[in-house]
Scaffold this active site. Sequence first.
Site, PDB file in Angstrom:
ATOM      1  N   LYS A 138       0.833  -1.197   0.000  1.00 36.00           N
ATOM      2  CA  LYS A 138       0.000   0.000   0.000  1.00 36.00           C
ATOM      3  C   LYS A 138       0.875   1.258   0.000  1.00 36.00           C
ATOM      4  O   LYS A 138       0.687   2.169  -0.827  1.00 36.00           O
ATOM      5  CB  LYS A 138      -0.932  -0.008   1.215  1.00 36.00           C
ATOM      6  CG  LYS A 138      -1.960   1.114   1.234  1.00 36.00           C
ATOM      7  CD  LYS A 138      -2.606   1.276   2.605  1.00 36.00           C
ATOM      8  CE  LYS A 138      -3.682   0.242   2.895  1.00 36.00           C
ATOM      9  NZ  LYS A 138      -5.016   0.630   2.383  1.00 36.00           N
ATOM     10  N   ARG A 193      -3.420   2.935   8.635  1.00 29.69           N
ATOM     11  CA  ARG A 193      -3.718   1.621   8.045  1.00 29.69           C
ATOM     12  C   ARG A 193      -2.459   0.782   7.975  1.00 29.69           C
ATOM     13  O   ARG A 193      -1.369   1.284   7.751  1.00 29.69           O
ATOM     14  CB  ARG A 193      -4.240   1.782   6.619  1.00 29.69           C
ATOM     15  CG  ARG A 193      -5.591   2.401   6.495  1.00 29.69           C
ATOM     16  CD  ARG A 193      -6.032   2.334   5.045  1.00 29.69           C
ATOM     17  NE  ARG A 193      -7.431   2.729   4.924  1.00 29.69           N
ATOM     18  CZ  ARG A 193      -7.857   3.917   4.543  1.00 29.69           C
ATOM     19  NH1 ARG A 193      -7.076   4.781   4.212  1.00 29.69           N
ATOM     20  NH2 ARG A 193      -9.123   4.222   4.494  1.00 29.69           N
ATOM     21  N   TYR A 243      13.360 -33.136 -15.157  1.00 29.64           N
ATOM     22  CA  TYR A 243      11.905 -33.156 -15.345  1.00 29.64           C
ATOM     23  C   TYR A 243      11.184 -33.364 -14.019  1.00 29.64           C
ATOM     24  O   TYR A 243      11.777 -33.823 -13.041  1.00 29.64           O
ATOM     25  CB  TYR A 243      11.494 -34.251 -16.346  1.00 29.64           C
ATOM     26  CG  TYR A 243      11.695 -35.661 -15.852  1.00 29.64           C
ATOM     27  CD1 TYR A 243      10.719 -36.303 -15.071  1.00 29.64           C
ATOM     28  CD2 TYR A 243      12.852 -36.364 -16.145  1.00 29.64           C
ATOM     29  CE1 TYR A 243      10.909 -37.576 -14.600  1.00 29.64           C
ATOM     30  CE2 TYR A 243      13.053 -37.650 -15.673  1.00 29.64           C
ATOM     31  CZ  TYR A 243      12.079 -38.253 -14.909  1.00 29.64           C
ATOM     32  OH  TYR A 243      12.258 -39.522 -14.426  1.00 29.64           O
ATOM     33  N   ARG A 281       3.370 -47.187 -12.718  1.00 24.71           N
ATOM     34  CA  ARG A 281       3.361 -48.133 -11.588  1.00 24.71           C
ATOM     35  C   ARG A 281       2.843 -49.470 -12.090  1.00 24.71           C
ATOM     36  O   ARG A 281       1.657 -49.604 -12.354  1.00 24.71           O
ATOM     37  CB  ARG A 281       2.440 -47.631 -10.490  1.00 24.71           C
ATOM     38  CG  ARG A 281       2.866 -46.335  -9.821  1.00 24.71           C
ATOM     39  CD  ARG A 281       1.834 -45.979  -8.753  1.00 24.71           C
ATOM     40  NE  ARG A 281       2.156 -44.739  -8.072  1.00 24.71           N
ATOM     41  CZ  ARG A 281       1.756 -43.538  -8.478  1.00 24.71           C
ATOM     42  NH1 ARG A 281       1.017 -43.423  -9.564  1.00 24.71           N
ATOM     43  NH2 ARG A 281       2.077 -42.458  -7.789  1.00 24.71           N
ATOM     44  N   SER A 328      15.134 -40.945 -10.101  1.00 21.15           N
ATOM     45  CA  SER A 328      13.848 -40.269  -9.966  1.00 21.15           C
ATOM     46  C   SER A 328      13.584 -40.141  -8.466  1.00 21.15           C
ATOM     47  O   SER A 328      13.558 -41.146  -7.754  1.00 21.15           O
ATOM     48  CB  SER A 328      12.755 -41.084 -10.641  1.00 21.15           C
ATOM     49  OG  SER A 328      11.521 -40.449 -10.471  1.00 21.15           O
ATOM     50  N   MET A 331      -5.737  -7.100   8.951  1.00 18.51           N
ATOM     51  CA  MET A 331      -5.234  -6.276  10.047  1.00 18.51           C
ATOM     52  C   MET A 331      -6.111  -5.053  10.254  1.00 18.51           C
ATOM     53  O   MET A 331      -7.013  -4.770   9.472  1.00 18.51           O
ATOM     54  CB  MET A 331      -3.783  -5.911   9.776  1.00 18.51           C
ATOM     55  CG  MET A 331      -2.921  -7.161   9.907  1.00 18.51           C
ATOM     56  SD  MET A 331      -1.206  -6.799   9.731  1.00 18.51           S
ATOM     57  CE  MET A 331      -1.165  -6.166   8.088  1.00 18.51           C
ATOM     58  N   GLY A 388      11.652 -40.150  -5.430  1.00 20.26           N
ATOM     59  CA  GLY A 388      10.343 -40.594  -4.972  1.00 20.26           C
ATOM     60  C   GLY A 388      10.035 -39.852  -3.682  1.00 20.26           C
ATOM     61  O   GLY A 388      10.259 -40.360  -2.597  1.00 20.26           O
ATOM     62  N   CYS A 448       9.062 -38.015  -9.073  1.00 18.86           N
ATOM     63  CA  CYS A 448       7.805 -38.671  -9.421  1.00 18.86           C
ATOM     64  C   CYS A 448       6.872 -38.786  -8.228  1.00 18.86           C
ATOM     65  O   CYS A 448       5.902 -39.513  -8.276  1.00 18.86           O
ATOM     66  CB  CYS A 448       8.071 -40.037 -10.031  1.00 18.86           C
ATOM     67  SG  CYS A 448       8.879 -41.173  -8.916  1.00 18.86           S
ATOM     68  N   GLY A 456      -8.235  -7.308   4.825  1.00 15.40           N
ATOM     69  CA  GLY A 456      -9.076  -7.428   6.019  1.00 15.40           C
ATOM     70  C   GLY A 456      -8.406  -8.121   7.176  1.00 15.40           C
ATOM     71  O   GLY A 456      -9.033  -8.365   8.213  1.00 15.40           O
ATOM     72  N   HIS A 496     -15.681  -8.818   1.147  1.00 19.46           N
ATOM     73  CA  HIS A 496     -14.711  -9.768   1.693  1.00 19.46           C
ATOM     74  C   HIS A 496     -14.880 -11.148   1.069  1.00 19.46           C
ATOM     75  O   HIS A 496     -13.915 -11.787   0.630  1.00 19.46           O
ATOM     76  CB  HIS A 496     -14.885  -9.848   3.218  1.00 19.46           C
ATOM     77  CG  HIS A 496     -13.956 -10.827   3.872  1.00 19.46           C
ATOM     78  ND1 HIS A 496     -14.295 -12.135   4.099  1.00 19.46           N
ATOM     79  CD2 HIS A 496     -12.692 -10.674   4.329  1.00 19.46           C
ATOM     80  CE1 HIS A 496     -13.284 -12.763   4.677  1.00 19.46           C
ATOM     81  NE2 HIS A 496     -12.287 -11.888   4.828  1.00 19.46           N
ATOM     82  N   ARG A 517      -3.362  -1.484  -6.107  1.00 19.87           N
ATOM     83  CA  ARG A 517      -2.517  -2.674  -5.994  1.00 19.87           C
ATOM     84  C   ARG A 517      -2.880  -3.592  -7.145  1.00 19.87           C
ATOM     85  O   ARG A 517      -3.950  -3.435  -7.756  1.00 19.87           O
ATOM     86  CB  ARG A 517      -2.755  -3.370  -4.661  1.00 19.87           C
ATOM     87  CG  ARG A 517      -4.186  -3.793  -4.463  1.00 19.87           C
ATOM     88  CD  ARG A 517      -4.421  -4.326  -3.070  1.00 19.87           C
ATOM     89  NE  ARG A 517      -5.834  -4.680  -2.909  1.00 19.87           N
ATOM     90  CZ  ARG A 517      -6.413  -4.957  -1.763  1.00 19.87           C
ATOM     91  NH1 ARG A 517      -5.711  -4.916  -0.657  1.00 19.87           N
ATOM     92  NH2 ARG A 517      -7.686  -5.278  -1.693  1.00 19.87           N
TER      93      ARG A 517
END
Lengths: 929, 929
Positions: free
Chosen positions: A55, A125, A908, A619, A821, A136, A823, A888, A134, A497, A380
């Site tokens: 803000k 504020r 990956y 699997r 990989s 604070m 797990g 994975c 909302g 809200h 914002r």
Amino acid sequence: MAQKKKSKTSKTKSTVKSASSTMNKASKSKVHKYVYDFGKKTDGDAKQRELLGGKGANLAEMAKIGLPVPPGFTISTEVCTYFYKNNKKYPKVLDQQIRNSVGIMEKQLGKKLGDIKKPLLLSVRSGARDSMPGMMDTILNLGLNDETVEALALASGNSRFAWDCYRRFIQMYGDVVMGVQKLPSEDHDPFEAIIEDFKKEIFPKEKGEVDDSRITTDQMKELVSRFKALVKKRSGKDFPTCPWEQLEGSVGAVFSSWMNDRAIVYRRKYGIPAEWGTAVNVQAMVFGNTGKKSGSGVGFTRDPASGEKVLYGEFLTDAQGEDVVAGVRTPQPVAKLKRVLPKPFKELVAVQKKLEKHFKDMQDFEFTIEDEKLYMLQTRNGKRTGLAAVRIATEMVKEKLIDWKTAIKRVPAEQLDQVLAPVFDTAAQKSAKKLCKGLPAGPGAASGKICMNAERAVEAAKKGPVLLVRQETSPEDLRGMIAAEGILTARGGVSSHAALVARQMGKVCVCGAADLDIDYKSRTVKVNGSTYKEGDYLSINGTTGEIFAGELKTAPSEIIQVLIDKKLDPKKSRDYKNFSQLMDWCEKATKMNVRTNADSPSQVANAIAFGASGIGLCRTEHMFFEGNRIDAMRQMILADNEVDRRKALKKLLPYQRRDFQGIFKALEGRPATIRLLDPPLHEFLPHDQAAQRDLAKKLGVSLASIKKRVEDLHEFNPMLGHRGCRLGISYSEITEMQAQAILEAAILVQKSGIEVNPEIMVPLVGFPRELEIQVEVIHETAKKVFTAKGEKVKYLVGTMIEIPRAALVADEIAKTAQFFSFGTNDLTQTTMGMSRDDSGSFLPNYTELDIVDANPFASVDQSGVGQLMEIGVKRGKSSRRGIKLGICGEHGGDPKSVEFCHKIGLNYVSCSPFRVPTARLAAAQAAVS
Amino acid sequence: MAQKKKSKTSKTKSTVKSASSTMNKASKSKVHKYVYDFGKKTDGDAKQRELLGGKGANLAEMAKIGLPVPPGFTISTEVCTYFYKNNKKYPKVLDQQIRNSVGIMEKQLGKKLGDIKKPLLLSVRSGARDSMPGMMDTILNLGLNDETVEALALASGNSRFAWDCYRRFIQMYGDVVMGVQKLPSEDHDPFEAIIEDFKKEIFPKEKGEVDDSRITTDQMKELVSRFKALVKKRSGKDFPTCPWEQLEGSVGAVFSSWMNDRAIVYRRKYGIPAEWGTAVNVQAMVFGNTGKKSGSGVGFTRDPASGEKVLYGEFLTDAQGEDVVAGVRTPQPVAKLKRVLPKPFKELVAVQKKLEKHFKDMQDFEFTIEDEKLYMLQTRNGKRTGLAAVRIATEMVKEKLIDWKTAIKRVPAEQLDQVLAPVFDTAAQKSAKKLCKGLPAGPGAASGKICMNAERAVEAAKKGPVLLVRQETSPEDLRGMIAAEGILTARGGVSSHAALVARQMGKVCVCGAADLDIDYKSRTVKVNGSTYKEGDYLSINGTTGEIFAGELKTAPSEIIQVLIDKKLDPKKSRDYKNFSQLMDWCEKATKMNVRTNADSPSQVANAIAFGASGIGLCRTEHMFFEGNRIDAMRQMILADNEVDRRKALKKLLPYQRRDFQGIFKALEGRPATIRLLDPPLHEFLPHDQAAQRDLAKKLGVSLASIKKRVEDLHEFNPMLGHRGCRLGISYSEITEMQAQAILEAAILVQKSGIEVNPEIMVPLVGFPRELEIQVEVIHETAKKVFTAKGEKVKYLVGTMIEIPRAALVADEIAKTAQFFSFGTNDLTQTTMGMSRDDSGSFLPNYTELDIVDANPFASVDQSGVGQLMEIGVKRGKSSRRGIKLGICGEHGGDPKSVEFCHKIGLNYVSCSPFRVPTARLAAAQAAVS
């Protein structure tokens, strides 16, 4: 701001000058700067979010680019950090710096704090680095006391307004700073209770609600006096008359609110570190509640639900900003301002354009119109739905506001599955009983049991989908909103809200459905003559705002209809086109591949449609449960010698081979990591007597022998038992059969002209030698298969890194493993010593108590499990430079975990087919940032 | 030694000279040295064990100090390593170096390899760095062929002897080098079968065994011819006549024997790395079998069973060395040599003294007497029992042969519990039926079921104690010996295979009990008219050699009688005095403390008697099972709210307090690490219906409610479930009660004038915040207790490091923890993903397959779990420099693990009371080495 200065600061007017005059001295001696001005003189800018909060930084930026911002200053987040590190004390120089900045405001506005002729009034504020709507506390109209209120009356020419401001100030300050709040024994807020009682006194004959506007000035004065008495009674202290003391109290309250329960819950949900702290913004008051030519509103530069490029928002005339957000009065769409207050509306349209051009993102702003003059109180980056995020990002690139890399960053990856989420089935929606309509505040389809209170919603959600139905929501409802499928309110607009939070969470939401008559006491909702009790089903369409009775069938989203069902022409869907554009950019940006966890050709096809580059985890055990195969599998397990085991395995071989053929075909050359048998054998045997008897009959063995085997296979901790490669080592014939099935299938598919890339994965390796032994079996089998079939295929052999020891000796393992990989499911369980199946009894409590940041089974525990992954990567590469690295576990589809995987250098990630787009986006974001 | 040189090397005599002459050339060009001579010219010495193996290094050393060693040379262990790294090929220069060394021997002895007048005959023996008795193969009489055998006959004047040597050579070489061995279809060794058949031919009327000595020279020649025919038939090759080819084959066979099954099993048991390799010793033959003035023997410079300082050992006249070790003929005690061959005996006594003075340790040596001339064939540090090790070490210090630090190193820590092992109860032994007597070869008392074969012994030992009963043992019996409680043989002396191995393993052993009539076929043992079947009980006293029928009661050792039972005057026990002296030295040397795992005052008292410096782990849960407490405990678990839980805990409080009082008193100021409740709650509830019904009645609740709670508490992987500090976090009242009991007890004991040092340990911490929460509860409780009692005690709060995550974030945890105790039981389970309770189904196989070196639940897995411990230590110290570090898993009593703990810098280890001396010795050894 130190406590001991309190008495001094009470001498308001006399101290102001001297304070002002010391300013230069302070800056000369290079005292650390804690306070940043904005207005005519502006110190900060939008880049200083960390220091000034969102803000504060944006107020400074708006002031800099010439938007009409009431002057003020920001106390930096460093003060908050200092405050909590030093037992709630402030830096010594802070008090002086605040006085200097108030002096600057006084000069610009020609008003003075506490002045009985031209009093300066302030808002105080909070403003953290990331918006916490909302969460604070806020104080308005600060500076009023019995003297200054009369000056305000005189200046505004509106005595009633002035006393109403005073009344509001006492109420807010009393609540937030002096702790005068609802006691557990009370039904209502004590200030509100005074108002209600007072109304009954002055309008004894009225039934129903009496509008506040009917309270006269004198009556308002009486209310002020009663409020003060309440404060005195409850807090034991007089309400402070000195504006400096008021300011000190307010600033302290804002900093303290950083650690209130709501803020802690919010931060936990959104992963905001407590160390960031909040800034405090002190700003000159402007008044939207001086009459019909005034008002307050909230606007968006684009529609936050759909992403459409329109000036969107709403306003209330004669109201302060909090009234709009609170959702008590339902506001007007902002477009209506054009007719009501044309001059400020025109200004607002100009502001909209300037904001987007300057900030290059959709803005969510607050404004106040005081006697037809427009003031900007905040801007914002606006929260938006996943759908809107995709649309805004792609359209802003077309408009040349941003480039494609920025567009990638603009869509929160965890929101992307919203665009894939189902909508109501058209037929079902048509035949459903439509009850009424509210505002479409969070798109999507949700059906659930009515629940009218957050706690009950949390409980009920454990059993099935819940719809949180409220008059309006407040931060206290947060847990209920998290638990619910959807949120439905009777009051409040699209920036209430409920709407704001729902959009952020990606929850379906309909708000401001005024036809709903909600009674908390009887726990019923009445609408157009029907009554629905808590526990009854309702359905809401957050895209249209419609509300239906009962539970409604859902249908796939447009994107699914295009990509998976192939029932919708891609050209006809804007959703799809935007999504597809975004994915193309991701592809361009990404360094890390996204594979999928899939066990069947249809799963593979879906994942490929979403852009998966192969299988990261197939699997094989799932395949053993289908049809008759389970019998052969059980026969294998019941065998007490190798010969019989091989007989049973021979039956399984053709099934497995056929499965792998289908998968290789569907992959069209993409790699497939296939995990060898992993679960403990007892999982394949029936555990109840009837099924055991059936099996005995089927296999022609005695029931006792089956019972015996089940008993023999029983383990105290099967997770840590005879499974993974331990099975392959005990029964190498299983490994042989699986390797044979994989490689024979690969050859068959290769012969049909389709490329194959099998990667055989040995699970649960902890010792280098385990892998060596299994790899030998696989290579031996390959030799036999290649000789028998007269054809070779290329294949890799690697392992999972899923127990801590494997990560620790990864250098040794990598001598044999061609890929790793991670797990992370099992790695998380073993690293934490925490069973996923059993942690339900304590893990929720762990989140409550802040022991864990997030569910470690959903998002990688970076400081624990992540360390082992890093060790594994480093050591793996140390002995095999180009080793292929992937993940994975369930974490492969979690954006934060994907980012972490990118950071530590994996090649990956792999996740379930429907998470592939999310993972691709997260991977692209990691690559471009 | 390369294959292609074979043809050349056949031209025996002609090549020798030229080979010799190239020696200087070779050494000039600084070729790497692979062959080391001993004899008149000696290259090596005792320090070069790694290079020359134990035997080779000591042969060199003996030659250097002037003992009568037949000349020879050692091919270094580097060749073995080269051999296995290069696909069983040799370094190129090796062949030349061997020829040079043979040349040197030829010169010294005036004989030549293959010479038909004065042929040089050789022995070829393995010799690894550490002695591996009987594990690898040996060739004797190498160099014999149809020509040289006549020369040997002429030189010895004993034709029959010469042909017997030739016969033996063919048999050994045929077996070891050419692979002519017993087929699975055969009952006997094929060479032995030929001898037996031949004896039947020549003595057709004889019944029973015919002594070999009755075979004439000509008959011996016939045997040689039949042996050659067997070799040809089985191997397809002629028996090699060229001595160089014989030498090449023999060296290759020795290197190959390094990887035979027996050697692998042996290395695995004793943790010898395969990379060490073996050396090969080639030595000139001397003959103990030339007649009555000759013989072979084995000696010890002290009694290896008792440690007494006497010349100990045995010999056989007219025999080669292998005959003594093989245990086929029972030899004479070495003292009898004095009468039979007084001259060599006198020499032997001189050798005994010289050896001890020079090697400064008890020596185990082999000798041969050829025509009254003594030759030393080997010396090495003798294996000894734990009892002997302690006695020899302490006496050698008195004799000033070694210093006290060396004495500490001389007692293998894992053998120390032998001195604490029970002996037979005197009364029981008196009333038992004594069957006969053998040689006391491994002290101690053992009762077990008769088992006459290694495999069956392994199986039977799973069910109960087993006694392995054999004619004699051989390396094939190793597994059976490991499995058995004790070993009993009918043949063989105190240096037979059985005796040697038993002493090394610390097994009780009686050997050479000639009265036993053992029949493998009927699986019976007949002795003095009684018959015992396999499965019947026998008992043996390895200290006296007595054999008893049935199962015998045992009694504590002398040391236990002094220290624990306090029934024996310490002055009257030599065992105790030696042990006590050793422990005093350990105390002087040690840097690391040894604590004990104990839950009761009596356990504490025992541990202190053994020198424990405190409690490292007091498991509070054991206390909940005693007497009526379990009812209160169960009531606590069944409570569904805090109030009821607190009520039940209130009942438990006085019990716990009393327990801790007793413990603090027994500790007399020593520290006590007390672990808070750790196991999952279901462990305290009854699981069978009858017990559940009883409990329901007792507590006045419904059976259903108990069943329900048991079901609710069921976990899939309790090891990874709701336990440890997770309980204390869910139910902080448990932590409160335990902290209160500990601190109140501490205050009571402190008030009585005894110092207290409680260390409260929070189990299973994985997240820093878990510990913070528990520590807060403990400190709060402490405040309350101190206020109520008006007195304070000092206490520490720390945690266990027992899951990988804790080690990884140890720096964060150490901010709160005042000490760490590594809980290596659970840390092993989680790091390896291996449940101790379930690993029985695959872990034995893992040892077989060399996947694990040792049982990771017995000895710390240093390369996996050890890494995490090191990480934990490093990080813990990084944020709390002086943090107290200990270990409390089972590993705390394992010498190798103790050494590791010393290495990584722990302050103490903790183990069960009876392991304390072992741990103290191991800790002292780590400190002095």
